[in-house]
Design an enzyme around this catalytic site. Structure first.
Site, PDB file in Angstrom:
ATOM      1  N   HIS A 453      32.787  71.675  16.666  1.00 12.18           N
ATOM      2  CA  HIS A 453      30.990  71.377  17.438  1.00 12.18           C
ATOM      3  C   HIS A 453      30.607  72.856  18.359  1.00 12.18           C
ATOM      4  CE1 HIS A 453      28.523  70.598  20.731  1.00 12.18           C
ATOM      5  NE2 HIS A 453      27.831  70.152  19.819  1.00 12.18           N
ATOM      6  N   ARG A 559      18.898  70.664  11.756  1.00 13.74           N
ATOM      7  CA  ARG A 559      19.188  69.544  12.077  1.00 13.74           C
ATOM      8  C   ARG A 559      18.383  68.618  13.063  1.00 13.74           C
ATOM      9  NH1 ARG A 559      24.068  73.541  11.023  1.00 13.74           N
ATOM     10  NH2 ARG A 559      25.125  72.297   9.882  1.00 13.74           N
ATOM     11  N   ASP A 773      30.827  70.123   4.378  1.00 15.52           N
ATOM     12  CA  ASP A 773      31.352  68.062   3.443  1.00 15.52           C
ATOM     13  C   ASP A 773      31.722  68.932   2.684  1.00 15.52           C
ATOM     14  OD1 ASP A 773      31.257  66.597   6.387  1.00 15.52           O
ATOM     15  OD2 ASP A 773      29.318  67.227   5.939  1.00 15.52           O
ATOM     16  N   CYS A 836      23.169  74.942   2.458  1.00 17.55           N
ATOM     17  CA  CYS A 836      22.652  75.386   3.371  1.00 17.55           C
ATOM     18  C   CYS A 836      24.272  74.934   4.435  1.00 17.55           C
ATOM     19  CB  CYS A 836      22.130  74.202   4.436  1.00 17.55           C
ATOM     20  SG  CYS A 836      22.524  72.640   3.882  1.00 17.55           S
TER      21      CYS A 836
HETATM   22  C1  PEP Z   1      27.408  70.477   5.429  1.00 15.95           C
HETATM   23  O1  PEP Z   1      27.858  69.844   5.614  1.00 15.95           O
HETATM   24  O2  PEP Z   1      27.994  71.702   4.578  1.00 15.95           O
HETATM   25  C2  PEP Z   1      25.979  70.724   6.344  1.00 15.95           C
HETATM   26  C3  PEP Z   1      25.431  71.988   5.736  1.00 15.95           C
HETATM   27  O3  PEP Z   1      25.945  69.963   6.650  1.00 15.95           O
HETATM   28  P1  PEP Z   1      27.075  69.558   8.801  1.00 15.95           P
HETATM   29  O4  PEP Z   1      27.526  70.653   8.705  1.00 15.95           O
HETATM   30  O5  PEP Z   1      25.738  69.220   9.624  1.00 15.95           O
HETATM   31  O6  PEP Z   1      27.875  68.742   8.299  1.00 15.95           O
HETATM   32 MG    MG Z   2      26.864  67.871   6.141  1.00 12.31          MG
END
Ligand code: PEP
Ligand code: MG
Length: 881
Positions: A453, A559, A773, A836
């Protein structure tokens, strides 16, 4: 015809690396272009291989070629090896095809013996020099070729110095060195059972053989295994005439760069020592003079130097790093190579070389390492300060900062508001801490990885962050942390460098970033070349503006959960989560609507005319609620105070926190699942997005909203939510009395989404890879846990060469992406596809995204310039339409 095993420097060139080794080929190249290089010859790598084929024996054929080359060299130099009046002296060095530090050390002054040393003394009129040279030769040869331990020789020198009552080698006179030589020779006899060789030809052959043997010594073998260098390359041997920088005050030696390696200024930069040999420069016994002073001391040599330097740059078309020696007023080059340089210097030199007509713009774009640019965009620790780090964590968000240690985010906020500089120090951060991060100079955490985080939030804000610094042991109670034996209390100053992960106690000098004209020039050229678009991840109007200044062509990820975390909204969000009924929830959502709408208006305005991807709420809901343990403590406290109303509220909250807690929140109630279970949340967000767009449209500002559904794994998830979005949109347009263009798409961040991308594409106008993810779910790694506990071991054991959370795993995650792009576009040819995840700003990953035909990459605002450059480099290396 007999095979050629020995090449004069005149006969080779740079392309003959595999035969002559790197050094031999380079020396030959320098001779070819007319540079003053001490003449010599190279025994080839094939001769080395033959030596092994013949059972470790130098064949007659090779022997006679070596002697012939020696004879030619003697003729050219007008001196003979071992001559008693004016001896030729040579150095012998190994030179493999790929530079290998494990290979044999250099032998200098070969050709000296008990007789020729007298010749050298007479010829130079310098006894001390001659005997010092001879003892150096015996020492090097004795150690490297005859395998007498180095410290045996050192001990002899020490004992003679002691006898003479001196402490420095430089104080030793000719008689002293003669005595040393006598003992050296006795020691060699004693240790090896044979006399130190007096025949110079025998010396030469022994040295050549020692180089061949060193190809298979233990260090070399290990080095080859680790670096995957084949065993059958062999090494070449370079035999080169000695030149001496220590022959008097018209001699010297030094190192120089043809341009300034730290600023790039087009002016020779370097230092030299008069009357000295190479080792003396390195040893730092005397302080070298700046090369500028050469102009005064030896104007002729300085002029030779400038000519040579121009010649070299014209030939190699790059800044050179040169080693040189001046012998009796004549300049010799011993080595030249492309010089190492800082990012600032790399940018300036690349642009200048284009202006000078040496390279074209594309070449200039390739010359600047994209990942190095990062250092130009942030404050950094002044390398000249030579500060020593107290601890090292992960380089989670680049830039450097100093400030007072504060452990509590509220306190960080309060002190920050008063204009004090603070560093927020936490074991790890949560969304509850954001207000403190905003007002801190930087963040230091003892736990958590590069995508923890704290790291993600700090990067988004462009603030330095060092995460996972386990050496820092925090005691919140005592308001202090310990690192090693040092205790750092609240209010003490520390400095952190988020580019290197270093933590310093106290204040450290820093350098501010400065974007030069050359920097903008290179980026302009990059933009002319690249086909991949570059967007930014930004969640606030401030970041959106910044992103645009850095050249972002839209927002690839906003986000929205970050907007929910601000202090004035969190209570409303908590009310929404705690709601028992849909009506209650809608009431809370209605309060959030205007706030969200305001955010979007700001962002759309900053990005007017450019696309903005807004992701609907993603993280697990419990992230918005307080921590269970903290609540329990609070409840106990309230119980003792019999504050019944507050107590009931807290107890209710604890119940909800427990109900929402999940075994594995990363795989739990988040993403589109949240939208399917509580559609009113997404409805409110869609309303806020489109109302904002309509409001701006009425003001004549064009917003291009792209509504993005996260964590989709099944086509029907997206299909269902698309219908909800469309229905909501129609309602908004009717209410507003105006329509705006908008798009609906999804994040691709689960393997199943990649495997069924054709089906998913039916309901999507665009895809954006959430590779954070996708990496997590493809490897089955829990991001934070893996980065802290597993990946360091994987990297150490070389199971992985890079963290897949930093450098995209092309083979695994990348294959899934490639498949998803192909399947998606099979279904919908004009499907827009981007990325992203954090990889969107990492040069190697950007190259891959270019290669699989993505339309855009999106990264934090500060990395936009890096991505622009990396995208151009990718296009130059792998052109696509
Ligand atoms: C990702 O999963 O790559 C993404 C951009 O979303 P987050 O990092 O907010 O899960
Ligand atoms: Mg994600």
């Amino acid at each position: 015809m007999t095979k050629k095993y020995v090449y004069s420097f005149r006969e080779g060139n740079a392309s003959m690396r595999s035969l002559l080794g790197g050094k031999g080929a380079n020396l030959a190249e320098m001779v070819n272009i007319g540079l003053p290089v001490p003449m010599g010859f190279t025994v080839t790598t094939e001769a080395c291989l033959k030596y092994y084929q013949e059972g470790e024996k130098i064949s007659e054929e090779i022997l006679s070629q070596i002697f012939e080359a020696l004879e030619n060299l003697e003729k050219e130099m007008g001196k003979k090896l071992g001559d008693t009046e004016d001896p030729l002296l040579v150095s012998v060095r190994s030179g493999a095809v790929i530079s290998m530090p494990g290979m044999m050390d250099t032998i200098l002054n070969l050709g000296l013996n008990d007789e020729s040393v007298k010749g050298l003394a007479a010829k130079t009129g310098n006894d001390r020099f001659a005997y010092d040279s001879y003892r150096r030769f015996i020492q090097m040869f004795g150690n490297v070729v005859m395998e007498v331990e180095h410290n045996r020789f050192e001990a002899i020198i020490e004992s003679v110095k002691e006898k003479k009552n001196i402490t420095l080698d430089t104080e030793m006179d000719a008689e002293g060195w003669q005595e040393v030589i006598k003992h050296f020779k006795e020691k060699v006899k004693e240790e090896t059972g044979r006399e130190f060789p007096q025949d110079p030809k025998e010396q030469l052959l022994m040295a050549v053989e020692a180089v061949f043997k060193s190809w298979n010594n233990q260090r070399a073998k290990v080095y080859r295994r680790i670096n995957k260098i084949p065993d059958d390359l062999g090494t070449a041997v370079n035999v080169q005439t000695m030149v001496f920088g220590n022959k008097g005050n018209d001699s010297g030696t030094g190192v120089a760069f043809t341009r300034n390696p730290s600023t790039g200024e087009n002016k020779i930069y370097g230092e030299f020592l008069l009357n000295a040999q190479g080792e003396d420069v390195v040893a730092g016994i005397r302080t070298p003079q700046s090369i500028d002073q050469l102009k005064e001391v030896m104007p002729d040599v300085y002029e030779q130097f400038i000519n040579v330097s121009n010649l070299l740059e014209k030939h190699y078309k790059d800044m050179q790093d040169i080693e040189f020696t001046i012998e009796n007023g004549k300049l010799y080059l011993l080595q030249t190579r492309n010089g190492k340089r800082t990012a600032q210097s790399a940018v300036k030199i690349a642009v200048d070389l284009v202006e000078e007509g040496l390279i074209d713009k594309k070449e200039a774009v390739l010359r600047v390492p994209a990942d190095q640019l990062e250092s130009l965009l942030h404050r950094r620790i002044d390398p000249a300060a030579k500060a020593e780090a107290a601890a090292k964590g992960l380089p989670a968000s680049p830039g450097a900062a100093s400030g007072m240690v504060v452990f509590d985010p509220d306190e960080a906020e309060a002190m920050g508001k008063e204009g004090q500089k603070v560093i927020l120090v936490r074991t790890e951060t949560t969304p509850d801490d954001i207000h403190g991060i905003v007002l801190a100079q930087g963040v230091l955490t003892s736990r958590g990885g590069m995508t923890s985080h704290a790291a993600v939030v700090a990067r988004g804000m462009g603030k330095p962050c060092v995460s996972g610094c386990e050496a820092v042991r925090i005691d919140y109670e005592k308001e202090e942390f310990q690192v090693g034996n040092t205790v750092v209390k609240k209010g003490d100053i520390i400095s952190i460098d988020g580019s290197t992960g270093q933590v310093f106690i106290g204040e450290v000098p820093m350098i501010d970033p400065e974007l030069s004209n050359e920097f903008n020039e290179i980026l302009k050229w990059a933009d002319e070349v690249r086909v991949l678009k570059v967007r930014a991840n930004a969640d606030t109007p401030h970041d959106a503006k910044l992103a645009r200044e850095f050249g972002a062509e839209g927002i690839g990820l906003c986000r929205t959960e970050h907007m929910f975390m601000a202090q004035d909204r969190l209570p409303i969000v908590q009310q929404m989560i705690m709601s028992e009924t849909k009506e209650e929830r809608e009431e809370a959502l209605a309060k959030l609507l205007p706030i969200q709408q305001g955010d979007f208006e700001g962002i759309f305005e900053a990005m007017s005319g450019l696309p903005v991807t807004v992701r609907l709420l993603d993280p697990p809901l419990h992230e918005f609620l307080p921590n269970a343990e903290e609540l329990i403590v609070e409840i106990e406290r309230l119980k003792s105070q019999s504050a019944s109303e507050e107590l009931a509220a807290k107890q209710e909250m604890l119940k909800k926190v427990r109900a929402l807690s999940e075994m594995n929140p990363m795989l739990g109630l988040r993403g589109c699942r949240l939208g399917l279970l509580y559609p009113e949340i997404y409805e409110m967000q869609v309303k806020a997005i489109l109302k904002a767009a309509c409001t701006l449209a009425k003001r004549g500002i064009k917003a291009i909203p792209e509504i993005e559904i996260p964590l989709v794994g099944h086509e029907l998830e997206l299909k269902t939510l698309r219908e909800i979005v469309e229905k909501t949109a129609e309602k908004v347009f009717k209410e507003e009395g105006i329509r705006v263009e908008y798009f609906i798409g999804t994040m691709i961040e689960l393997p199943r989404a990649c495997l069924t991308a054709d089906d998913i594409a039916k309901s999507a106008d665009f895809f954006s890879f959430g590779t954070n993810d996708l990496t997590q779910t493809t490897f089955g790694f829990s991001r934070d846990d893996a980065e802290g506990k597993i990946l360091p071991h994987y990297l150490e054991q070389k199971i992985l060469t890079d963290s897949p959370f930093i450098v995209l795993d092309r083979k695994g995650v990348g294959s899934l992406m490639k498949m998803a792009v192909e399947k998606g576009r099979q279904e919908k040819a004009d499907l827009v596809v981007g990325i992203c995840g954090e990889h969107g700003g990492e040069p190697n990953s950007v190259e891959f995204c270019h290669m699989i035909n993505l339309d855009f990459v999106s990264c934090s605002p500060y990395r936009v310039p890096i991505a622009r450059l990396a995208a151009a480099q990718a296009q130059i290396k792998h052109p696509r339409n």
